[in-house]
Design a protein around this motif. Structure first.
Motif, PDB file in Angstrom:
ATOM      1  N   LYS A 160       6.857  12.292   1.965  1.00  0.00           N
ATOM      2  CA  LYS A 160       6.592  11.716   0.644  1.00  0.00           C
ATOM      3  C   LYS A 160       7.887  11.469  -0.127  1.00  0.00           C
ATOM      4  CE  LYS A 160       3.533  13.734  -1.899  1.00  0.00           C
ATOM      5  NZ  LYS A 160       2.791  14.869  -2.509  1.00  0.00           N
ATOM      6  N   PRO A 164       9.217   5.247   0.880  1.00  0.00           N
ATOM      7  CA  PRO A 164       8.686   4.567  -0.304  1.00  0.00           C
ATOM      8  C   PRO A 164       7.168   4.679  -0.349  1.00  0.00           C
ATOM      9  CG  PRO A 164       9.412   2.971   1.335  1.00  0.00           C
ATOM     10  CD  PRO A 164       9.866   4.308   1.818  1.00  0.00           C
ATOM     11  N   ARG A 165       6.609   4.694  -1.543  1.00  0.00           N
ATOM     12  CA  ARG A 165       5.156   4.852  -1.691  1.00  0.00           C
ATOM     13  C   ARG A 165       4.394   3.779  -0.928  1.00  0.00           C
ATOM     14  NH1 ARG A 165       2.837   8.190  -5.223  1.00  0.00           N
ATOM     15  NH2 ARG A 165       1.013   6.821  -5.324  1.00  0.00           N
ATOM     16  N   SER A 166       4.981   2.596  -0.807  1.00  0.00           N
ATOM     17  CA  SER A 166       4.300   1.506  -0.119  1.00  0.00           C
ATOM     18  C   SER A 166       4.059   1.806   1.363  1.00  0.00           C
ATOM     19  CB  SER A 166       5.108   0.209  -0.250  1.00  0.00           C
ATOM     20  OG  SER A 166       6.400   0.365   0.318  1.00  0.00           O
ATOM     21  N   HIS A 168       3.467   5.120   2.490  1.00  0.00           N
ATOM     22  CA  HIS A 168       2.733   6.370   2.657  1.00  0.00           C
ATOM     23  C   HIS A 168       1.455   6.156   3.460  1.00  0.00           C
ATOM     24  CE1 HIS A 168       4.734   8.679  -0.917  1.00  0.00           C
ATOM     25  NE2 HIS A 168       5.596   8.264  -0.009  1.00  0.00           N
ATOM     26  N   ARG A 169       0.741   5.103   3.136  1.00  0.00           N
ATOM     27  CA  ARG A 169      -0.511   4.834   3.848  1.00  0.00           C
ATOM     28  C   ARG A 169      -0.253   4.530   5.319  1.00  0.00           C
ATOM     29  NH1 ARG A 169      -3.466  -0.645   2.428  1.00  0.00           N
ATOM     30  NH2 ARG A 169      -1.563  -1.349   3.468  1.00  0.00           N
TER      31      ARG A 169
END
Length: 782
Positions: A160, A164-166, A168-169
């Motif tokens: 995490k 990058p948050r983009s 994470h999935r």
């Protein structure tokens, strides 16, 4: 300092404040059966790495740490074979502690990945401050979800913090795909993506710039800053442990993943790619049939199929049931096309998705036997003879020619021969195409019949129309196309396959037209590139060009942006005991049903598109131009003095120095950046710190005034760039004016002929472009 070795696994060298820790490529296996070359985490390697970090941290002369690898793997994850035979809880905890230690190491750290970094190796790689990855060797992915387990708290927090948050999935939750260096660079996961041989030099260059951050007061503060920034990672270290079973399932690399996914023993799984394909195949079957095959007529219509052809395409379709066969998730749709580029508004047939395709999944999967290329040519004699001519004798290029090469192959002296790779692709496809066309029982008969009227636009022009090309950036297009056609004709005389029935001019012209329109660059399966592809052995060609002889693909349109158009790549799919080479087109994002798919025509301006194909593209990012201004300090030799400096700024080929302009008259940023760098190097103003000013290097027009101490050198560089631009645009505008008389202009301006309109649009666009270029250049005050 002499290199120190830890555990016979890591070599440590220290020079000029930079410690380089290298995971050695040791032969043989560990006592429990794991190959040492896979660089897995077991008690020996974890202890050796910890000892090496102790030595680095204790050495006051070290300001920066670089960790790299020799061999195929940076790290292939946890050592599953060891975990199968021992209690793994302690090993997992020690490995997690190493991840946390590297994450908060009190010096700047760089991971230099010259191979795969997978599973736990991927997590360890994320722990570094900076990451540089090979763009031609290695993948990254972390496969937890496909194994049905939950990551350890530290592992989850580390991913995490570092991703990058983009992503994470796609990385942490769904393990959507194997990630290449280029994709990770675009996502911000790695800082540079360079050829394998440049990874360590780039890392050392960056380390030299980072030395002030690892010395003096900065060193004293850096560890504390990291601990505060990554506090949640450290707090998660003792938050909970997985069971030994989870450890074994989570932390193994690719080979063990393959063993889990493939129930039959003896399956091949020695490479990251092989295991990943098995994983992808199994996981894709678990989310539903998102790849929808065409019906029974794929590749062959009932009205014209021979028995051999029908059997061939049936086998291609039936392979699809085992995830290795022909699968096309596309259908035809009529769409409206607005008037553009001299062509009227019209309806055209487009290819759109027949179902939703999620990110990282295949839009198309085509068995390699169903594509046409030199390696799959069905005439064995032709295949062997042509392979020897192009890649073993290397008649196309080099300082000396093999004795078997005839005078027809001696083309080095021609000015066209800077396109050697293009010509090799051309010949490797032209002769298999011609051989298939001559075969009435060809399995590609329907596709061959559909392309029988293919033409090269530039070679169809009348003498009157050819005059419109004179003075433009593509005035040599007719000569170049004629040269390619003649090359196909002349080189055929070197092949005994065509001795009884020589290649005709009509066949050469047709083959050239088909390749220009339907040839597609395919990126090879990396680990087998040198083993299987003779082009790689020649040391020259790293990408292949294939023909996809499927009727369904004839209507796929081109798109100017490589970000929208989707390239093809080779993969190996594993199903049971068998491996299958396939060519796939992978979605780069979630794509909804009904979205049109495109292919990329290559780095072509609108003028070049018209010369080749007879039409142009909207919003083409490739500017109009052609001039290659080779800087005095630039060399084709990658090892030449100063050449590596150009590579730091992506100025690694002369294409970067082409003067190309958009219709508003602004130059492409690559030219501005590289020309400025060239001026700094040539005039003695270059500094490695220039790499920190990429935004300024790309900016054009330049600011009216620089505020930094080196303002004088930047101003002089800008003046030289603007002078070169103005001179080129003025010369092109004047040439366009001098080569067009008023009567011809009036004739074409009012002509209703479709070809005339396209040609006049091209010439008008060039005229506007260079006029605007002059206007922009004159507004810049120096």
């Amino acid at each position: 300092m002499a290199a120190a070795v830890f555990g016979d696994e890591f070599s440590l060298s220290i020079r000029d404040g930079v410690a380089v820790l290298t995971w050695l490529d040791q032969p043989g296996n560990w006592p429990w059966g794991t190959s040492r070359q896979e660089h897995r985490f077991n008690p020996v390697t974890v202890r050796a790495l910890a000892d090496a970090l102790d030595a680095v941290e204790a050495d006051e002369s070290v300001d920066v740490l670089v960790v790299t690898n020799n061999g195929k793997y940076w790290s292939n994850g946890m050592d599953l074979r060891y975990l199968d035979q021992h209690d793994g809880a302690g090993l997992q905890q020690e490995t997690n502690q190493l991840m946390a230690r590297i994450c908060c190491f009190p010096r700047p750290t760089l991971g230099a990945f010259r191979g795969h970094w997978c599973a736990a190796g991927g997590m360890m790689g994320l722990a570094f401050d900076f990451r540089i990855m090979s763009r031609d060797a290695g993948f990254f992915f972390i496969p937890g979800v496909d194994l049905g387990l939950v990551y350890a708290p530290l592992q989850a927090e580390l991913m995490k913090a570092k991703l990058p948050r983009s992503l994470h999935r796609d990385v942490i939750l769904f393990n959507s795909r194997r990630w290449t260096a280029i994709e990770l660079l675009a996502a911000g996961v790695v800082d540079e993506a360079v050829p394998r041989h440049e990874v360590l030099p780039r890392a050392q260059a960056l380390a030299a710039l980072l030395r002030p951050k690892g010395a003096g007061p900065a060193r004293a503060a850096l560890g504390g800053l990291k601990r505060r920034l990554y506090r949640q990672v450290l707090e998660a270290l003792d938050d909970g442990l997985m069971s030994p079973v989870q450890v074994a399932a989570m932390n193994f690399g690719w080979r063990s993943l393959c063993l889990l996914l493939l129930p039959l023993s003896g399956s091949s799984g020695d490479s990251c790619q092989a295991g990943s394909e098995a994983q992808e195949s199994r996981s894709s079957s678990g989310v539903g049939a998102f790849l929808v095959s065409f019906g029974t007529n794929v590749g062959c219509s009932k009205r014209s199929c021979s028995k051999a052809s029908e059997a061939f395409w049936k086998s291609m379709r039936e392979e699809g049931g085992s995830l290795r066969g022909l699968q096309l998730n596309i259908r035809r749709k009529v769409v409206e096309e607005k008037a553009f580029g001299g062509l009227p508004a019209r309806n055209r047939t487009a290819m759109v998705l027949s179902d939703d395709v999620f990110y990282g999944r295949a839009i198309m999967k085509i068995p390699r036997q169903a594509v046409l290329t030199l390696e799959t040519a069905r005439e064995e004699k032709l295949r062997k003879e042509l392979t020897g001519f192009l890649f073993e004798q290397q008649c196309l290029g080099g300082s000396s020619l093999h004795s078997a090469c005839t005078e027809h192959a001696q083309l080095d002296s021609t000015p066209h021969y800077r396109f050697r790779e293009d010509y090799t692709h051309l010949l490797s496809l032209a002769y298999p195409l011609i051989a298939e066309r001559r075969n009435p029982e060809s399995v590609f008969r329907d596709w061959l019949d559909a392309t029988q009227d293919a033409k090269v636009f530039a070679l169809q022009l009348t003498h009157r129309q050819e005059k419109v090309l004179i003075g433009t950036t593509v005035e040599e297009a007719i000569q170049e196309m004629a040269f390619r056609k003649q090359m196909i004709l002349d080189t055929a005389s070197n092949l005994t396959f065509f001795k009884k029935k020589p290649v005709t001019e009509e066949e050469a012209t047709w083959a050239l037209a088909v390749i220009m329109r339907h040839g597609r660059v395919v990126h090879p399966y990396q680990d087998q590139r040198e083993e299987r592809n003779p082009r790689a052995c020649a040391g020259k060609i790293e990408r292949g060009m294939y023909i996809f002889p499927l009727l369904e693909l004839l209507d796929v349109a081109m798109h100017a942006s490589p970000g929208v158009a989707i390239t093809f790549q080779e993969e190996v799919v594993i199903d049971g005991k068998r491996e299958q080479d396939v060519v796939v087109q992978i979605a780069r994002r979630d794509m909804p049903k009904g979205e049109e798919i495109f292919v990329w025509p290559g780095r072509l301006s609108n003028s070049e598109m018209i010369a080749r194909h007879g039409y142009s593209l909207r919003e083409n990012p490739i500017g109009i131009g052609r001039n290659v201004s080779q800087p005095p300090s630039w060399s084709e030799n990658k090892n030449a003095k100063g050449r590596k400096e150009y590579d730091l700024y992506n100025c690694s080929s002369l294409e970067a120095f082409e003067m190309r302009f958009n219709e508003q008259g602004y130059p492409m940023r690559s030219f501005v950046r590289c020309y400025r760098v060239s001026w700094f190097i040539t005039n003695g103003w270059y500094s490695p710190a220039l790499k920190n000013r990429l935004r300024e290097l790309n900016k054009w027009p330049p600011p009216e005034k620089y505020t930094k101490p080196d303002w004088l050198s930047w101003t002089q560089a800008d003046a030289e760039v603007n002078r070169a631009i103005l001179e080129y645009c003025q010369s092109m505008k004047q040439r366009l004016k001098d080569t067009m008389d008023s009567n011809t202009a009036e004739d074409f301006r009012h002509s209703k002929d479709p070809v005339d309109r396209v040609l006049w649009h091209m010439r008008s666009e060039e005229s506007r472009t260079f006029k605007n270029c002059i206007s922009v250049a004159r507004k810049i005050k120096m």
